[in-house]
Enzyme design. Structure first.
Site, mmCIF file in Angstrom:
data_model
loop_
_atom_site.group_PDB
_atom_site.id
_atom_site.type_symbol
_atom_site.label_atom_id
_atom_site.label_comp_id
_atom_site.label_asym_id
_atom_site.label_seq_id
_atom_site.Cartn_x
_atom_site.Cartn_y
_atom_site.Cartn_z
ATOM 1 N N HIS A 288 0.827 -1.214 0.000
ATOM 2 C CA HIS A 288 0.000 0.000 0.000
ATOM 3 C C HIS A 288 0.866 1.271 0.000
ATOM 4 C CE1 HIS A 288 -3.220 -2.738 0.852
ATOM 5 N NE2 HIS A 288 -2.734 -3.059 2.036
ATOM 6 N N HIS B 241 -7.158 -4.539 -1.213
ATOM 7 C CA HIS B 241 -6.508 -5.823 -1.516
ATOM 8 C C HIS B 241 -7.183 -6.488 -2.701
ATOM 9 C CE1 HIS B 241 -6.413 -5.040 2.864
ATOM 10 N NE2 HIS B 241 -5.129 -5.247 2.681
#
Lengths: 332, 332
Positions: B56, B219
């Site tokens: 991320h 995700h």
């Protein structure tokens, strides 16, 4: 083609609407596609302008602000801005001390900036100096260029010459340091995937799974060679070696830019920088400053480029000077 | 799979080598995958730590530094860090005033941070407060979560609570402002493409040409619905409407984050922000501050998310306070 756009022919215009909305410290001349500082160039300061085709963001519009550019002109995606646009930006940016044109070495850009410089001089007497960047060691001539292409060093020229201008130096002196940065900088890029130009609607070139392009240009121009996909450590060597073969970076401080082409995530760019840093250390090269991230991109291309600058102490000092732009900010 | 990596199982470790090389102002504990400030937490200052699976970036490691986090803990890609890692970071970061854990609401993260907080308290008596972010309006429960997912507001919590800690507030006060930011923030994301987890070697989900996923998680978790590809103006409405349906952003200043998922170029993110800004203006919402770029990504996913925060005047002041991290920097 999957893109966050309204229509292929409105990408630049629509994106500039977002730039204007996001950055109250900047202004956008939507007719001429010029991004400039809201407060204008400080009276008596040398103005710096740059531009070229869009699709390389944050270059150039994202580098307008204190310590870097006074204005940036955008052409359509991968298309040079016109002489008229550039002339307009030159007049807008001038604050009595002349204007430095920072031009990446692509045939259209060089021609149109030259024409604009002449027009501005004849029309309004604005003094213009030009620096043409040509740091890409991959190819000597390319489909888009006579001579080497201008790539990552352009970011460093804009930062360092921008600081020189803020410090109050005159046009000749700012142009001189800009040229010296270009002369002491070298770059090499690579691509895992092609980019897709919105108006074309399909990838610029084919790059099969399992292959990569070494020495690619920022418009997807062919590089030196097509090779099998390799581990990051080997890719790093394919970027570092041709740069070091072309210029001696030992014996002084180096500024390193590990640049993403737009589609590669930051976790991979840091990984690449780690591999590059090991190779440079092994060669006795001292990295004094570094940047890792997307600075001069090629739309959604996955891949990266490396730029090294053999910095002088003066360049390091100018590098560290305050900068406040959307793409680069510190010290203020 | 085409990635700038050495091997799928070494992505995180190798990337941390690059972070350490690029940022002399940070330190990396490679054994525990902790990024922390080189000078440590200032004595008597509340420490802020956060973490989660990697992939991320720049979240969380890129937000370590003055005005934001004191330490960040990385798990493998999309995998929670262990309680041991988090406990170690908690002990490292504590400077006598306690530690705030900033945790995105994913089952593994919440469980492991909880366990670490207990261990740290029992072991060394460190006072720990926790804020769990859950700003994603897309789904109430997900494949990875009980309750809403924590996404973009986490960046704003880290900035604003980080400034509160630098200002010398105590742990309860810093935790309170962090919780208030989360309560007043909402997000919604979308994807044009899947991401590819290195260890999996193939896209997490199928998303055919001509379709997009609205409400996607960071995700690649399923969102609200799969719809035909649409112009940016319609995509903007699909992000703005569910956020405004969930919280009233009129009557005060708003902080807006238009975040890239990792694979979308900046020219598209600005274009999306332009569309969002028009919609917000039409709804009478005043954007006081904005950020456009890659801040909480999902590897190489193409797409974006929008986060809005109904800021208080205090939050705006803390937002404007100096920050110096690889991912966010101003005022210093």
């Amino acid at each position: 083609m999957k893109k966050l756009i309204n229509s292929p022919d409105a990408v630049l215009a629509d994106s500039l609407v977002g730039v204007a909305a996001a950055h109250p410290e900047l202004r956008v001349d939507h007719d001429n596609r010029i991004i400039y500082r809201a407060e204008g160039t400080r009276q008596g300061k040398v103005a710096l302008i740059s531009g070229g085709g869009s699709g390389h963001e944050p270059l150039h519009g994202g580098f307008v602000g204190l310590g870097m550019l006074d204005a940036a002109i955008s052409g359509e995606v991968f298309t040079s801005p016109t002489p008229d646009q550039i002339q307009e930006a030159t007049k807008t940016a001038d604050a009595g001390a002349g204007v430095l044109h920072i031009v990446k070495n692509y045939t259209g850009d060089v021609m149109n900036f030259d024409m604009a410089a002449e027009l501005a001089g004849a029309d309004t007497g604005v003094a213009v100096e030009t620096v043409v960047t040509n740091d890409d060691v991959a190819v000597t001539d390319s489909t888009w260029t006579a001579g080497r292409r201008g790539v990552g060093v352009t970011v460093l020229v804009e930062k360092i010459a921008g600081a020189a201008a803020e410090a109050g130096r005159d046009l000749a002196s700012v142009a001189a340091v800009a040229r010296e940065v270009n002369e002491r900088g070298r770059s090499m890029g690579m691509a895992l995937t092609s980019c897709t130009v919105p108006a074309a609607g399909k990838p610029t070139f084919d790059l099969p799974e399992g292959e990569m392009e070494i020495g690619v240009g920022i418009h997807g121009e062919p590089g030196r060679r097509r090779v099998p996909l390799a581990p990051a450590s080997e890719i790093a060597a394919m970027l570092v070696e041709p740069i070091l073969a072309d210029y001696d970076f030992t014996g002084g401080p180096t500024i390193a830019l590990l640049n993403g082409m737009g589609g590669s995530p930051l976790i991979e760019l840091y990984l690449m920088y780690g591999e590059v840093a090991k190779l440079l250390e092994a060669e006795g090269i001292t990295v004094a400053r570094s940047l890792v991230g997307n600075y001069i991109t090629s739309l959604d291309m996955a891949g990266c480029s490396l730029t090294l600058l053999a910095a002088t102490d003066e360049m390091l000092e100018l590098w560290d000077a305050p900068v406040s732009t959307p793409g680069l900010r510190w010290g203020v």
